[in-house]
Design an enzyme around this catalytic site. Structure first.
Site, PDB file in Angstrom:
ATOM      1  CG  PHE A  22      -1.514   1.033   1.624  1.00  0.00           C
ATOM      2  CD1 PHE A  22      -2.553   2.182   0.645  1.00  0.00           C
ATOM      3  CD2 PHE A  22      -1.457   1.741   2.987  1.00  0.00           C
ATOM      4  CE1 PHE A  22      -2.334   2.984   0.842  1.00  0.00           C
ATOM      5  CE2 PHE A  22      -1.779   2.739   3.554  1.00  0.00           C
ATOM      6  CZ  PHE A  22      -2.639   3.297   2.946  1.00  0.00           C
ATOM      7  CE1 TYR A 155       3.913  -3.911  12.665  1.00  0.00           C
ATOM      8  CE2 TYR A 155       2.768  -2.639  14.479  1.00  0.00           C
ATOM      9  CZ  TYR A 155       3.207  -2.945  13.058  1.00  0.00           C
ATOM     10  OH  TYR A 155       3.463  -2.040  12.220  1.00  0.00           O
TER      11      TYR A 155
END
Length: 332
Positions: A22, A155
């Protein structure tokens, strides 16, 4: 589209890792439009060929199909480059909770490979995607770069480790680095499909399909949603800045305003209703809160403004208008 800065980018050589993703594909497109020479490294784990299909035959574009977990792939892609814009990563807090090992391999080992290849090639500057998840359990608002808490997900740990490695590579090897802590980036080319789709494209697709979007929690959680063109501006300014204090820093990349999920859906329904009036009446559902979610996120962008000259043009409304127009054209 973001401000044209053709003269500064003319002929410079840039590697964009995750260039079919993206953010990466939007960066590649902008650089090519401004006459830069672009290498793209992607393994298509989360990126898509259609994101880069329009410039596969561009004379200034070279695709390297490879994996940042492979040092040789990193070295091949970075060869002869002036700059690296490192976007390659496995995003998503839920994905990292479900599979912390792969997230660590890509986001930490892969990052270290890219830093090593950058060092060995003598690249001028390594600009990398950091994350607002680094703020962790800190309740301070707005988020300022020097005040962080403890990470709330695997993460978040990986993205904080990136910052630590970048700092060490500067101190030990003299590599010039800048980390960009992205805050909930959205816009054209963001994938609405899959288990780990970001909230805005997911909501847009559901509304277009006349499905009820599900908010995790009661809708009061808020985010500093950041349109892709602001992110492109920040990457370019970070890459080219000659301010003596700019490099070897981390910066928030955001607009500097927060929007609740309820407010977000209200704007999306309003914008989409211009294409399909039935969308106005679609009901919103509420589900359980997600593990590892931060309740509120709001960035201070003062540091980026003062050291990089960052001046974001797109607020949430303007960004959502542009995004909805793009999704309506591409999802219908």
């Amino acid at each position: 589209m973001t401000h044209e800065i053709t003269d500064e980018l003319q002929g410079i050589k840039v590697l964009v890792t995750g260039g079919a993703g993206f953010i990466g594909s939007n960066l590649c497109e902008f650089l090519l439009n401004n006459n830069a020479i672009v290498h793209c490294l992607d393994n298509f784990a989360t990126g898509h060929r259609e994101n880069i299909s329009s410039f596969l035959n561009h004379p200034n574009f070279t695709l390297f199909t490879g994996d940042i977990r492979n040092l040789t792939d990193c070295k091949n892609a970075v060869s002869s480059m002036d700059y690296v814009l490192h976007q390659a990563a496995l995003g998503s807090v839920p994905r990292s909770i479900n599979d912390p090992i792969t997230t660590n391999e890509v986001n930490v080992s892969g990052f270290l490979n890219m830093l090593t290849a950058t060092r060995d090639e003598g690249v001028k500057r390594f600009v990398y995607a950091a994350s607002s998840s680094t703020y962790g359990d800190s309740t301070t608002l707005p988020k300022e770069e020097d005040i962080i808490g403890k990470p709330l997900s695997p993460y978040a740990i990986t993205k904080y480790v990136n910052e630590l490695y970048a700092n060490i590579f500067h101190k030990v090897y003299g590599v010039d680095t800048i980390g960009l802590r992205y805050f909930n980036v959205f816009g054209r080319k963001q994938d609405p499909n899959g288990a780990y789709a970001a909230v805005i494209p997911k909501f847009v697709k559901q509304l277009i399909d006349h499905q009820s979007p599900v908010i995790n929690g009661d809708g009061s959680f808020s985010r500093d949603f950041t349109y892709i063109d602001n992110v492109i501006e920040m990457n370019v300014k970070a890459m080219l800045s000659i301010h003596p204090d700019a490099a070897n820093n981390v910066y928030n990349v955001a607009y500097g305003e927060r929007t609740t999920l309820i407010e977000l859906l209200g704007i999306l329904k309003e914008e989409l209703a211009q294409y399909d009036t039935a969308i106005k009446d679609i009901e919103i559902q509420f589900g359980p809160e997600r593990v590892g979610d931060v309740p509120h996120s709001l960035a201070s962008i003062d540091k980026a403004k003062s050291l990089l000259g960052y001046a974001p043009v797109f607020d949430i409304k303007k960004g959502l208008q542009a995004s909805v127009d793009w999704y309506w054209e591409h999802l219908k």
